[in-house]
Design an enzyme around this catalytic site. Structure first.
Site, PDB file in Angstrom:
ATOM      1  CB  SER A 127      -0.964   0.018   1.277  1.00 38.97           C
ATOM      2  OG  SER A 127      -1.550   1.158   1.522  1.00 38.97           O
ATOM      3  CD  GLU A 129      -2.351   5.553   3.805  1.00 37.96           C
ATOM      4  OE1 GLU A 129      -1.651   5.959   5.141  1.00 37.96           O
ATOM      5  OE2 GLU A 129      -3.126   6.147   3.437  1.00 37.96           O
ATOM      6  CE1 TYR A 151      -4.001  -1.496   5.496  1.00 35.72           C
ATOM      7  CE2 TYR A 151      -3.048   0.505   4.766  1.00 35.72           C
ATOM      8  CZ  TYR A 151      -3.707  -0.671   4.499  1.00 35.72           C
ATOM      9  OH  TYR A 151      -3.884  -1.008   3.198  1.00 35.72           O
TER      10      TYR A 151
END
Ligand code: NAP
Length: 327
Positions: A127, A129, A151
């Protein structure tokens, strides 16, 4: 007939990917967790060709059994605790499923699929992120990671362990560093769908306002239907590698809100939006924008749906979705 096994098949990407692989002639198996998963009814109705296999990313023996049963050529590991806000409240669970779940999947492949270049091929859902507090703009496969949430940290572990197993055991394992991708199948907890669904409900007189956090964060948003094609393309290469998948354009949450209200003919959108500090994150990711040159060059991938078209599609879907409920 090639065989594919998808974890996270009940999620947004899992549904798009199952549809895409079925269209390509794959036999599709999907890991389904829990003893009475509420999303199974929808799966049976909308995706009757997906063969459900019980199991959980927290439970290695169940993953081994699932692979023994499905005997897939390709494994797509999309299962995760994927909601960044929730990861701050349930950090240990996130680390276990989103992070250690990847290690369990790799071990299950080594046990069942054999550790060689002829083993089951793995796609890991990494991801953007992971870039978090970005070190450079735009972000590429070589940009250092600086995650800003549990996360993001769990995804960094998942990403690194895929690279490590590829280098250590010669596994065909790829990570797709996907930037945000959305669509009508996005969960209602995610900001894009929260906005398009609330706008539809406000237009229909079912809701008075939307309560949001930071409106200034910028994201590189694409369409999930485009992004699952990139996952498949990665597994068709001669050599495994990691790829950034992104549109290369960035929009703020404020622009998302403005676009969505404009779709239903509301210009004075500020009258309907309230900010609440409870939706601000302890550590924010301010700006994400990806450079997908490598994927465009090596995979021949490019996004088809731009951001305004994506929001139009989601608002139209939510107007119908909410109208059907009150009929
Ligand atoms: P999603 O809609 O939230 O789906 C998550 C899936 O994971 C669901 O099918 C869920 O199953 C499953 N899952 C959760 N806990 C599990 C467990 N313990 N064992 C097995 N499965 C479990 O996510 P998505 O948007 O489709 O994203 C797919 C993947 O891509 C995720 O790994 C996500 O982190 C990653 N990703 C997404 C984006 C994006 O913008 N969408 C961007 C980058 C990376 P239940 O339905 O049973 O809960």
């Amino acid at each position: 007939m090639p065989r594919a096994f998808i974890t996270g098949v009940t999620g947004q990407d899992g549904q798009h990917l199952a549809e895409f692989l079925h269209g390509k002639g794959y036999e599709v198996f999907g890991l389904v967790k829990g003893q009475n998963n509420p999303r199974m009814v929808q799966m049976r109705d909308e995706f009757p060709y997906v063969q459900p296999v019980p199991g959980d990313l927290a439970d290695l023996p169940s993953l081994v059994k699932a692979l023994e049963y499905a005997q897939p050529d390709e494994v797509y590991n999309l299962g995760a605790i994927s909601f960044v806000a929730m990861s701050f409240n349930q950090a240990e669970l996130t680390a276990n499923i989103t992070g250690l779940g990847v290690l369990r999947m790799l071990e299950a492949i080594r046990m069942v699929g054999g550790a060689s270049e002829n083993s089951m091929r793995l796609y890991q859902a990494s991801s953007s992120e992971m870039f978090g507090k970005v070190r450079e703009t735009p972000q590429t496969e070589r940009t250092p990671f600086h995650p800003r949430s549990p996360y993001g940290c769990a995804k960094v572990f998942g990403h690194d362990i895929v690279v490590n197993y590829r280098e250590s055991y010669n596994l065909f394992a790829c990570s797709g560093i996907l930037f945000n991708h959305e669509g009508p199948r996005r969960g209602l907890e995610f900001v894009t769908r929260k906005v398009t669904n609330s706008v539809a409900r406000i237009k229909l007189g079912l809701q008075k306002e939307i309560v949001l956090g930071n409106l200034d964060s910028k994201r590189d948003w694409g369409y999930a239907g485009d992004y699952v094609k990139a996952m498949w393309l990665m597994l068709q290469r001669d050599q495994p590698d990691d790829y950034v998948i992104a549109t290369g354009e960035t929009y703020s949450i404020e622009e998302l809100v403005k676009f969505a209200f404009a779709e239903v003919g509301i210009e004075n959108w500020r009258d309907y939006v309230r900010q609440d500090p409870k939706f601000f994150r302890p550590a924010e990711v301010d700006l994400l924008i990806g450079d997908s040159t490598k994927a465009r060059t090596e995979l021949g991938w490019k996004p088809e749906v731009d951001f305004p078209t994506l929001i139009k599609m989601m608002v139209a879907h939510d107007l119908k979705f909410e109208s059907d409920k009150i009929r």
